[in-house]
Design a protein around this motif. Structure first.
Motif, mmCIF file in Angstrom:
data_model
loop_
_atom_site.group_PDB
_atom_site.id
_atom_site.type_symbol
_atom_site.label_atom_id
_atom_site.label_comp_id
_atom_site.label_asym_id
_atom_site.label_seq_id
_atom_site.Cartn_x
_atom_site.Cartn_y
_atom_site.Cartn_z
ATOM 1 N N ASN A 177 41.994 -54.139 -41.490
ATOM 2 C CA ASN A 177 43.455 -54.365 -41.149
ATOM 3 C C ASN A 177 43.953 -55.329 -42.573
ATOM 4 N N LYS A 178 43.022 -56.022 -43.293
ATOM 5 C CA LYS A 178 43.525 -56.632 -44.193
ATOM 6 C C LYS A 178 42.718 -56.498 -45.495
ATOM 7 N N GLY A 180 41.697 -56.322 -49.192
ATOM 8 C CA GLY A 180 41.980 -57.091 -50.633
ATOM 9 C C GLY A 180 40.700 -57.692 -51.015
ATOM 10 N N GLN A 182 37.979 -60.969 -51.613
ATOM 11 C CA GLN A 182 37.562 -62.047 -50.809
ATOM 12 C C GLN A 182 36.595 -62.995 -51.723
ATOM 13 N N SER A 197 36.395 -61.027 -41.708
ATOM 14 C CA SER A 197 37.214 -61.690 -42.538
ATOM 15 C C SER A 197 38.485 -60.921 -42.924
ATOM 16 N N ALA A 198 38.077 -59.809 -42.923
ATOM 17 C CA ALA A 198 39.305 -58.768 -43.507
ATOM 18 C C ALA A 198 40.226 -58.143 -42.135
ATOM 19 N N GLY A 199 39.874 -58.519 -40.935
ATOM 20 C CA GLY A 199 40.583 -58.364 -39.821
ATOM 21 C C GLY A 199 39.981 -57.201 -39.126
#
Length: 376
Positions: A177-178, A180, A182, A197-199
């Motif tokens: 979902n997110k 990118g 980290q 953490s990435a959704g």
């Protein structure tokens, strides 16, 4: 009748010679160059057939995934220490010496007033000058600064921490979902932590074939085993530069063909798909035309180094409907072909259905010729 036979033969010959006038497209290889490798072998000799029975189906099941701990990961996390890199900002505190702690003023944050690590891995600190901090832990930096300040300050009390983590990153890409980057911080970052953490995973994610690329080496991990089954051996402690990629589930598909009620392509969901599920998703076999003894799963062996056969065929006999229980134990794999063959009488009827128009045409043609001959 002799005249009729001549006319019939002439008509058939004309139709055969005038093939270009026959409706519909056609492709012939007779007038083309057929490339041969010289070592062609009959396909039937390169295929293995395995009957699916109650006693043998367990031989073809994928190894079951169990919940288990990861002692190696636990030990790696226990000894984890963050190492400072270029771009990080350090907050250095010298107790009882505020002029050394925040030289720019107390109204600024630690990130703004901290010590920025230069590209060569060093910082500048009053009295002691350049300090090499790149690749060191905060404990090592604290010890070095205290030792060097001791020449100017009696028993200096030094504290060092990282105000901003900027030097080291890991990347999470694909169907999440997110996606990118980290940051790698003083808190150990695991694969599971990074995904959360990435959704979390997107709807089209293939969570059975997640790749972790580290220094050019690729490892395939299963989030299904980790998140659904509790197999912690699939978890990893991430390091700087790691790339976690969650692919789409586009290749998680099987093909259902033959004598079924609704032949189509099916996508394997996150929980997997059994043979019985695949048959259910297409409405089952066609009870009027299917041969219940001939439910086949055709699986290619192109990527297998251990099996010399081109394909393996698994045959399930469901004349007795209770045999569908066996199908629930057989897990399908991507690009499997589920094929239900036609019953012998069905194949015969199809041949007859193709012959009837031709026979009817001959009869009509013969009757027309006879009428012309008998015309007064």
């Amino acid at each position: 009748m002799h005249f009729t036979k001549k006319l019939l033969i002439s008509t058939m010959a004309t139709a055969m010679l005038a093939g270009c006038t026959v409706p519909g497209s056609h492709l012939s290889v007779d007038d083309k160059t057929v490339v041969s490798t010289g070592d062609e072998q009959e396909l039937s000799q390169q295929i293995n057939v395995y009957p699916l029975t109650a006693s043998k189906v367990n031989q073809f099941k994928s190894p079951r995934v169990y919940s288990q701990t990861n002692a190696a990961l636990d030990a790696e996390i226990a000894r984890y220490q963050y190492r400072i890199g270029p771009g990080d900002i350090l907050n250095i505190t010298i107790w009882d010496h505020p002029e050394l702690t925040i030289p720019a003023g107390s109204y600024r944050s630690s990130t703004e007033a901290g010590n920025w690590v230069h590209a060569d891995g060093s910082i500048f600190y009053p009295y002691i000058g350049s300090v090499k901090v790149g690749g060191k832990t905060v404990t090592e930096v604290r010890k070095e600064i205290a030792e060097r300040l001791a020449a100017y300050i009696e028993s200096p009390q030094v504290d060092v921490n990282v105000a901003s983590f900027r030097s080291q990153k890991t990347y999470v890409t694909g169907e999440i979902n997110k996606p990118g980057q980290q940051p790698i911080t003083n808190v150990p970052l695991t694969l599971l932590d990074a995904i959360n953490s990435a959704g979390g995973l997107a709807a089209d994610a293939d969570w059975r074939n997640v790749t972790l690329t580290r220094q050019g080496n690729e490892e395939i991990l299963s989030l299904y085993a980790l998140m659904q089954r509790g197999d912690l051996t699939q978890n990893r402690l991430l390091r700087p530069g790691d790339i976690v990629h969650v692919p789409r589930n586009d290749n998680q598909k099987v093909f259902v063909m033959g004598e079924v009620n609704d032949p189509k392509l099916l996508k394997i969901d996150r929980a997997g798909m059994s043979l019985t599920e695949a048959l259910s998703n297409v409405g089952g076999i066609n009870q009027l035309s299917a041969d219940a003894t001939g439910v086949f799963v055709i699986r290619s062996n192109n990527n297998s180094e251990q099996n010399s056969a081109k394909a393996d065929i698994y045959q399930l006999d469901i004349q007795d409907a209770s045999a569908l229980v066996i199908g629930t134990e057989f897990e399908l794999q991507p690009y499997d072909i589920v094929y239900v063959t036609a019953a012998p009488i069905t194949r015969w009827n199809r041949v007859v259905s193709q012959l009837i128009p031709t026979i009817s045409g001959f009869n009509e043609l013969t009757e027309g010729v006879l009428r012309v001959r008998n015309w007064p």
